[in-house]
Design a protein around this motif. Structure first.
Motif, mmCIF file in Angstrom:
data_model
loop_
_atom_site.group_PDB
_atom_site.id
_atom_site.type_symbol
_atom_site.label_atom_id
_atom_site.label_comp_id
_atom_site.label_asym_id
_atom_site.label_seq_id
_atom_site.Cartn_x
_atom_site.Cartn_y
_atom_site.Cartn_z
ATOM 1 N N TRP A 95 19.699 -51.220 33.270
ATOM 2 C CA TRP A 95 19.792 -49.783 33.171
ATOM 3 C C TRP A 95 20.626 -48.812 32.450
ATOM 4 C CZ3 TRP A 95 23.717 -46.101 34.696
ATOM 5 C CH2 TRP A 95 23.265 -45.009 35.314
ATOM 6 N N LEU A 96 22.096 -49.725 32.221
ATOM 7 C CA LEU A 96 23.037 -49.001 31.296
ATOM 8 C C LEU A 96 22.465 -48.799 29.924
ATOM 9 C CD1 LEU A 96 25.861 -48.168 31.214
ATOM 10 C CD2 LEU A 96 26.564 -50.499 30.854
ATOM 11 N N ALA A 154 32.700 -43.263 31.128
ATOM 12 C CA ALA A 154 33.338 -43.829 32.304
ATOM 13 C C ALA A 154 32.403 -43.667 33.601
ATOM 14 C CB ALA A 154 34.488 -43.399 32.853
ATOM 15 N N LEU A 155 31.382 -42.512 33.521
ATOM 16 C CA LEU A 155 30.654 -42.407 34.646
ATOM 17 C C LEU A 155 29.431 -43.327 34.487
ATOM 18 C CD1 LEU A 155 29.759 -40.760 37.204
ATOM 19 C CD2 LEU A 155 28.696 -39.181 35.507
ATOM 20 N N LEU A 156 29.066 -43.444 33.447
ATOM 21 C CA LEU A 156 27.975 -44.498 33.134
ATOM 22 C C LEU A 156 28.369 -45.671 33.690
ATOM 23 C CD1 LEU A 156 26.197 -43.499 29.767
ATOM 24 C CD2 LEU A 156 25.221 -43.442 32.066
ATOM 25 N N LEU A 187 30.591 -46.427 35.899
ATOM 26 C CA LEU A 187 30.642 -46.596 37.139
ATOM 27 C C LEU A 187 29.339 -46.666 37.990
ATOM 28 C CD1 LEU A 187 32.953 -44.548 39.424
ATOM 29 C CD2 LEU A 187 30.770 -44.796 40.134
ATOM 30 N N LEU A 188 28.320 -45.954 37.339
ATOM 31 C CA LEU A 188 26.968 -46.017 38.062
ATOM 32 C C LEU A 188 26.440 -47.231 37.817
ATOM 33 C CD1 LEU A 188 26.008 -42.571 36.926
ATOM 34 C CD2 LEU A 188 26.337 -43.178 39.375
ATOM 35 N N ALA A 189 26.526 -47.725 36.699
ATOM 36 C CA ALA A 189 25.850 -49.088 36.494
ATOM 37 C C ALA A 189 26.270 -50.045 37.425
ATOM 38 C CB ALA A 189 25.873 -49.552 35.056
ATOM 39 N N ARG A 190 27.503 -50.110 37.856
ATOM 40 C CA ARG A 190 28.100 -50.972 38.973
ATOM 41 C C ARG A 190 27.751 -50.575 40.187
ATOM 42 N NH1 ARG A 190 33.400 -50.605 39.509
ATOM 43 N NH2 ARG A 190 33.587 -49.676 37.732
ATOM 44 N N ASP A 191 28.008 -49.346 40.613
ATOM 45 C CA ASP A 191 28.031 -48.985 42.084
ATOM 46 C C ASP A 191 26.657 -48.210 42.327
ATOM 47 O OD1 ASP A 191 30.286 -50.619 42.470
ATOM 48 O OD2 ASP A 191 31.670 -48.867 42.054
ATOM 49 N N GLY A 192 25.966 -47.741 41.380
ATOM 50 C CA GLY A 192 24.921 -46.703 41.346
ATOM 51 C C GLY A 192 23.589 -47.171 42.348
ATOM 52 N N ASP A 193 23.722 -48.243 42.870
ATOM 53 C CA ASP A 193 22.398 -48.940 43.342
ATOM 54 C C ASP A 193 21.918 -48.117 44.766
ATOM 55 O OD1 ASP A 193 21.507 -50.854 41.846
ATOM 56 O OD2 ASP A 193 23.265 -52.215 42.421
ATOM 57 N N CYS A 194 22.779 -47.660 45.412
ATOM 58 C CA CYS A 194 22.566 -46.827 46.588
ATOM 59 C C CYS A 194 23.396 -45.595 46.613
ATOM 60 C CB CYS A 194 22.404 -47.737 47.810
ATOM 61 S SG CYS A 194 21.157 -47.081 48.966
ATOM 62 N N LEU A 195 22.920 -44.659 47.378
ATOM 63 C CA LEU A 195 23.534 -43.132 47.294
ATOM 64 C C LEU A 195 24.839 -43.243 47.237
ATOM 65 C CD1 LEU A 195 20.802 -41.972 49.711
ATOM 66 C CD2 LEU A 195 20.927 -41.750 47.331
ATOM 67 N N ILE A 196 25.626 -42.632 46.311
ATOM 68 C CA ILE A 196 27.173 -42.137 46.267
ATOM 69 C C ILE A 196 27.215 -40.741 46.170
ATOM 70 C CG2 ILE A 196 29.188 -42.782 45.346
ATOM 71 C CD1 ILE A 196 27.927 -44.646 43.259
ATOM 72 N N LEU A 209 27.992 -33.776 34.470
ATOM 73 C CA LEU A 209 27.084 -34.623 33.994
ATOM 74 C C LEU A 209 26.103 -35.215 35.068
ATOM 75 C CD1 LEU A 209 30.374 -36.597 32.522
ATOM 76 C CD2 LEU A 209 28.309 -35.751 31.388
ATOM 77 N N LEU A 210 26.623 -35.072 36.375
ATOM 78 C CA LEU A 210 25.440 -35.644 37.318
ATOM 79 C C LEU A 210 24.370 -35.061 37.211
ATOM 80 C CD1 LEU A 210 27.864 -36.394 40.313
ATOM 81 C CD2 LEU A 210 26.512 -38.283 38.995
ATOM 82 N N ASP A 211 24.409 -33.537 36.993
ATOM 83 C CA ASP A 211 23.224 -32.810 36.796
ATOM 84 C C ASP A 211 22.421 -33.121 35.564
ATOM 85 O OD1 ASP A 211 23.564 -31.295 38.958
ATOM 86 O OD2 ASP A 211 23.773 -29.275 37.959
ATOM 87 N N GLN A 212 23.074 -33.341 34.471
ATOM 88 C CA GLN A 212 22.516 -33.618 33.321
ATOM 89 C C GLN A 212 21.673 -35.005 33.446
ATOM 90 O OE1 GLN A 212 25.082 -34.999 29.609
ATOM 91 N NE2 GLN A 212 25.006 -32.792 29.856
ATOM 92 N N PHE A 213 22.299 -35.937 34.139
ATOM 93 C CA PHE A 213 21.699 -37.355 34.181
ATOM 94 C C PHE A 213 20.529 -37.019 35.031
ATOM 95 C CE2 PHE A 213 25.779 -40.146 33.798
ATOM 96 C CZ PHE A 213 25.875 -39.701 32.251
ATOM 97 N N VAL A 214 20.484 -36.232 36.130
ATOM 98 C CA VAL A 214 19.405 -35.952 36.920
ATOM 99 C C VAL A 214 18.200 -35.277 36.132
ATOM 100 C CG1 VAL A 214 18.474 -34.645 38.991
ATOM 101 C CG2 VAL A 214 20.482 -35.988 39.134
ATOM 102 N N VAL A 215 18.618 -34.255 35.492
ATOM 103 C CA VAL A 215 17.513 -33.770 34.468
ATOM 104 C C VAL A 215 16.944 -34.630 33.634
ATOM 105 C CG1 VAL A 215 17.285 -32.032 32.712
ATOM 106 C CG2 VAL A 215 18.506 -31.425 34.723
ATOM 107 N N LEU A 216 17.613 -35.501 32.924
ATOM 108 C CA LEU A 216 17.079 -36.534 32.080
ATOM 109 C C LEU A 216 16.393 -37.518 32.767
ATOM 110 C CD1 LEU A 216 20.119 -36.843 29.530
ATOM 111 C CD2 LEU A 216 18.016 -35.876 29.190
ATOM 112 N N GLY A 217 16.554 -37.521 34.152
ATOM 113 C CA GLY A 217 15.669 -38.947 34.756
ATOM 114 C C GLY A 217 16.550 -40.089 34.982
ATOM 115 N N LEU A 218 17.954 -40.115 34.708
ATOM 116 C CA LEU A 218 18.661 -41.228 34.762
ATOM 117 C C LEU A 218 19.096 -41.471 36.255
ATOM 118 C CD1 LEU A 218 20.869 -40.802 31.707
ATOM 119 C CD2 LEU A 218 18.564 -41.919 31.833
#
Lengths: 152, 152
Positions: A13-14, A34-36, A38-47, A70-79
């Motif tokens: 995913w990363l 840093a956010l990426l 963190l998400l790669a590690r802990d983003g498997d279920c809703l945070i 950044l979260l908004d941006q990632f959502v828009v990009l489909g990440l």
DNA sequence: GTTATTGCAAACAATTTGCATATAA
DNA sequence: TTATATGCAAATTGTTTGCAATAAC
């Protein structure tokens, strides 16, 4: 433990996310990196956004504003996938292309657990069809209590 | 038009709700009376708290505080169902005992439409069973575009 | 150098709460 | 009479925005 899957998925995913970001003209700032991670590690279920802000802050990185942006941006990009819970808070989890799943919420512990179910998926497609709807996306949240170990 | 059903259903809900409220020691204040009437008429599909406040205010009744308090109360008593949309706003609709339904959200108009589907219901029960979950309640929201008139 | 990123603080919006007053039972 | 209902205004809380400073490319 929810979130433990085949080895390598985290990095997959990363890599995918980083590649996608690199191709957009955006820049790899400190918070984004840093956010990426963190998400790669802990983003498997809703945070929740707040949890993310707190965890980054604990490491001395980020601020409300940048995290939300950044979260908004990632959502828009489909990440990322953004889901709003019954408490009205936005929560995020890694998006896996073409791989949708449902959520089981344990009424006792409040734990959220993702699952997939091909038969349910088919039933939903059928229901949409019967009601004259061309399905675009759907949210399914099941509340209840665990009575047996989850089906792997 | 969503919300049009057999004649009498509106009053049936109203009677049922009033009866239930009467048996609780609570009192029939002016706002409560107006709110019940409004819900009986327009509560077939999700209305936001703000919409309710506005509509009551247009008739010179109620305030933020009382509306929110009453809505909470109604939810606790099982008279209303509370759903949180993707925008994070709470919306309410009449609860019909033992009669659950799903929502279709039109991606173009944003219109929300309730529907029921026995096959889907069965599929959900099956999925919960397969995953070791004793089902308590569930939320299903389908997003898409209408391509045929809805199944009556 | 140009342009996107970040942080701070202020702005926002939905919801909740405290408290004094009015009112149903 | 007595507990509940109501309104007002202030407080909370999650999220967004404006702007100046910073850093990536």
């Amino acid at each position: 433990m929810a979130g433990t899957r085949e080895p390598g998925e985290r990095d997959r995913w990363l890599d995918w996310a980083q590649g996608r970001l690199a191709r957009t003209g955006l820049r790899a700032g400190a918070v984004r990196v840093a956010l990426l991670e963190l998400l790669a590690r802990d983003g498997d279920c809703l945070i929740s956004a707040q949890q993310i802000v707190a965890r980054l802050a604990a490491r001395g990185v980020g601020s409300q504003a940048s995290v939300y942006r950044l979260l908004d941006q990632f959502v828009v990009l489909g990440l990322l996938r953004r889901v709003v819970g019954r408490d009205g808070l936005a929560r995020y989890e890694k998006a896996h292309p073409g791989h949708s799943h449902y959520h089981l919420v344990d009424a006792r512990t409040g734990a959220v657990e993702p699952f997939t179910d091909a038969r349910l998926e088919a039933a939903i497609a059928g229901a949409a069809e019967r009601h004259g709807f061309q399905l675009d996306r759907y949210d399914v949240v099941l509340h209840g209590v665990r009575v047996r170990g989850g089906a792997a």
